[in-house]
Enzyme design. Structure first.
Site, PDB file in Angstrom:
ATOM      1  N   ASP A 188      39.464  46.909  45.487  1.00 19.46           N
ATOM      2  CA  ASP A 188      40.214  45.916  44.730  1.00 19.46           C
ATOM      3  C   ASP A 188      41.244  46.651  43.874  1.00 19.46           C
ATOM      4  OD1 ASP A 188      40.222  42.879  43.868  1.00 19.46           O
ATOM      5  OD2 ASP A 188      40.509  44.068  42.042  1.00 19.46           O
TER       6      ASP A 188
ATOM      7  N   GLU B 199      44.411  46.255  40.886  1.00  6.73           N
ATOM      8  CA  GLU B 199      45.172  45.493  39.899  1.00  6.73           C
ATOM      9  C   GLU B 199      46.575  46.092  39.857  1.00  6.73           C
ATOM     10  OE1 GLU B 199      43.970  42.822  38.756  1.00  6.73           O
ATOM     11  OE2 GLU B 199      41.908  43.177  39.426  1.00  6.73           O
TER      12      GLU B 199
ATOM     13  N   HIS C 182      38.924  39.920  37.155  1.00  4.74           N
ATOM     14  CA  HIS C 182      40.286  40.447  37.334  1.00  4.74           C
ATOM     15  C   HIS C 182      40.378  41.893  36.844  1.00  4.74           C
ATOM     16  CE1 HIS C 182      42.090  36.773  38.809  1.00  4.74           C
ATOM     17  NE2 HIS C 182      41.524  36.105  37.812  1.00  4.74           N
TER      18      HIS C 182
ATOM     19  N   ASP D 230      35.538  43.353  40.264  1.00  2.65           N
ATOM     20  CA  ASP D 230      35.867  42.492  41.401  1.00  2.65           C
ATOM     21  C   ASP D 230      35.397  43.113  42.716  1.00  2.65           C
ATOM     22  OD1 ASP D 230      37.006  40.918  39.513  1.00  2.65           O
ATOM     23  OD2 ASP D 230      39.044  40.969  40.330  1.00  2.65           O
TER      24      ASP D 230
END
Length: 622
Positions: free
Chosen positions: A54, A56, A195, A200
């Site tokens: 994951d 960001e 998030h 996540d």
């Protein structure tokens, strides 16, 4: 320690991710040998390493935005192997909207390592695994762009999107939304998405395990089936009835060859070819299929027959022969493998060009359509002074009125008795020389027209003329290559099989006579000699093959080189004794190449010479 919830561990028998336990117990220290079931043919899910990632980022565009945090979790067989998580300095400020969503501020990433320092570690962590992500195109796109930007090679791992997998597995009424938060709430995961990258990723791991439990009930047991299920759109996913028919592939061997689907009356429904019969046939029952007619065919199929072949060339030839013999209704292509259009001079005192649907002596082609053949014939008439009219003209006593072409100087008007057969004969010989590849003067005249039009700045007319010339050259080259191969009494071609051995084909008069493989470590020449002795004799056929006899051994020369197909193949043996011809010499035509009289030569694989499908059809003819 396992990250699976207790309820999932209790129902492990339904999950293909976990090893199945036998009834007997082996003493400690003894390895457990697990026999693969039929459903696990492929890569069993319990042996697959999943790397759940994951990211960001500062935005949604991989080309302009940057990564701010990386989280990755590695699992195999339901067991947690390792984790990787770090903030990343993007070299720019974090937008306020992203700060509100993720909580990552510019101050938090100020002392974080930059992406060039993090990327090698992440790629090493990903090595050998399947990249899993929720909305995987987003994460994979950022990683691919980062590799390109910082000089790393993207490893191209298999990619699994849990969002697409959830939509494929879960009914709409159970999961109206496939957002990560909604799925985590549906499955009651221990980790809830926030998030933040690592959290996540952990939540995605739990969602993945729950989804794998569901796909086990659908009969998906291998990685290949799982990826196919996630890739297929809803309307193309295999049904339960279709999956139940995968038992038809039970006895299909894992080898190159041809497969035949048969219907309720034992009729042949569909014929196909593959380098791995078992995997290809099984995919019809476990993977999404976009072609409606193929889905209909699978629905009524009751048996699958196979013909194991030595290599792909033999399989392709047998496929064409079987399609021509059975005319299966679900095969759209290759049902008429020998159909084409040819250009040939007529047999009369003043020959003209005629477009025919079957080859004959003096013809050249084939062309894919009558329109393309007519265009090539018009270009020939511009280069060779043959009459363009279609009327039959007697050898003497013609008394018709000259047409407008005579006034334009494009026809000598044999229809009006202004030209004798003897005066017309040079035009016929010029056509023969052009078609046989002995003289390209006529082509040079068209090329000069292109140059002249360009010098007068009539560029559109020059482009049209250039395209007409190119189409004619391609047609002549194809025809000369086909004729050369069809006239050769015996040609043995060999190609490396990629495993240290050789794929061998024996072609006689343009038709495949024998095929085999010299395995790694085995001397190839005894295999070739055995194939030559065991293959059936072929007789030469009438038609364009007779062209190449005028140039002796030059019939093999077009096989000597083809720059568009760089596959490296050797021609171990050409039987010149049977042909009673001279050593190889260059062929002086549209497909002219060099040749040598002896030794091993590197030539393209027969199936891939420039004639393409037409050449394969020629080899397939029985």
């Amino acid at each position: 320690m396992s990250v699976l919830p207790a309820n999932v561990r209790r129902r492990a028998r339904c999950c293909p991710l976990l090893p199945r336990r036998g009834r007997s117990r082996l003493p400690k220290g003894r390895p457990r040998m697990i026999q693969m079931s039929f459903d696990e043919l492929g890569t069993p899910l319990r042996d697959v390493t999943f790397v759940v990632v994951d990211l960001e980022t500062t935005g949604g565009a991989a080309s302009t935005d940057a990564i701010t945090e990386v989280g990755a979790v590695k699992v195999r067989g339901g067991e947690h192997i390792g984790e990787l998580g770090t903030l990343v300095d993007p070299g720019t400020a974090v937008p306020p909207g992203v700060v509100a969503l993720t909580g990552i501020t510019t101050a938090m990433i100020a002392g974080a390592p930059p992406l060039p320092a993090v990327l090698p570690t992440l790629l090493e962590f990903l090595r050998g695994g399947v990249l899993v992500a929720h909305n995987a195109p987003f994460d994979a796109g950022f990683l691919r762009a980062a590799c390109e930007r910082h000089g790393h090679t993207w490893p191209r791992p298999p990619v699994l999107c849990t969002a697409r997998l959830a939509r494929a597995v879960l009914p709409k009424d159970e999961a109206p939304s496939v957002r990560l938060g909604a799925l985590a709430q549906l499955f009651g995961t221990a980790t809830r998405p926030t998030h933040r990258a690592l959290a996540d990723a952990r939540a995605t791991v739990e969602v993945l395990h729950h989804l794998l439990e569901r796909v086990g009930n659908l009969g998906v047991q291998s990685l290949e089936e799982l990826l196919g299920l996630a890739r297929g759109s809803a309307q193309h996913r295999p049904t339960q009835r279709q999956r139940a028919k995968r038992v038809l592939a039970r006895d299909v061997p894992s080898a190159p060859g041809v497969y035949l689907f048969r219907g309720p009356r034992d009729e042949v429904l569909y014929v196909g070819t593959s380098g791995d019969l078992q995997r290809r046939v099984r995919s019809y029952f476990t993977s999404g299929e976009r072609r409606r007619r193929v889905r209909d065919m699978v629905a009524i199929a009751e048996r699958v027959d196979t013909v194991v072949c030595a290599h792909a060339l033999e399989a392709s030839v047998r496929e064409l022969r079987l399609i021509a013999a059975h005319q299966p209704r679900y095969n759209r292509r290759s049902r008429r493998p020998h159909h084409g259009w040819w250009i040939t001079p007529t047999a009369e005192a003043f020959p003209r060009l005629s477009i025919v649907a079957s080859p004959r002596d003096g013809a050249f082609g084939p062309f894919a359509s009558r329109k393309s053949a007519a265009a090539a014939a018009d270009t020939v008439l511009d280069a060779v002074p043959l009459r363009p009219c279609t009327q039959r003209i007697p050898a003497s006593g013609a008394s018709a009125s000259p047409c407008a072409l005579h006034e334009l100087g494009r026809c000598a008007a044999p229809c009006a008795g202004l030209q004798t057969p003897e005066e017309y004969a040079p035009a016929v010989r010029a056509l023969q020389e052009l078609v046989h590849g002995h003289d390209d003067t006529a082509l040079g005249g068209i090329a000069a027209d292109v140059d002249a039009l360009g010098e007068r700045e009539r560029f559109e007319a020059a482009a049209r003329r250039r395209d007409q010339l190119a189409a004619l050259i391609v047609g002549l080259e194809r025809s000369q290559r086909l004729a050369a191969l069809a006239a050769l009494p015996e040609l043995v071609g060999a190609r490396p099989d990629g495993r240290g051995g050789w794929e061998v084909a024996v072609v006689r008069f343009g038709r495949l006579a024998a095929a085999g493989v010299a395995r790694r470590g085995a001397a190839p020449m005894p295999v070739i000699d055995a194939l030559r002795l065991g293959g059936p004799d072929r007789a030469p056929r009438a038609g364009p093959a007779a062209w190449s006899t005028r140039r002796g051994g030059a019939a093999a020369a077009p096989l000597a080189h083809h720059r568009r197909h760089p596959a490296r193949v050797r021609r171990p043996r050409v039987d010149r004794a049977r042909a009673r011809r001279r050593p190889l010499e260059p062929l002086g035509g549209a497909g002219a190449t060099g040749g040598r009289g002896g030794g091993l030569e590197r030539v393209p694989w027969i199936m891939r010479v420039g004639c393409g499908r037409s050449l394969l059809c020629l080899i397939a003819t029985t």
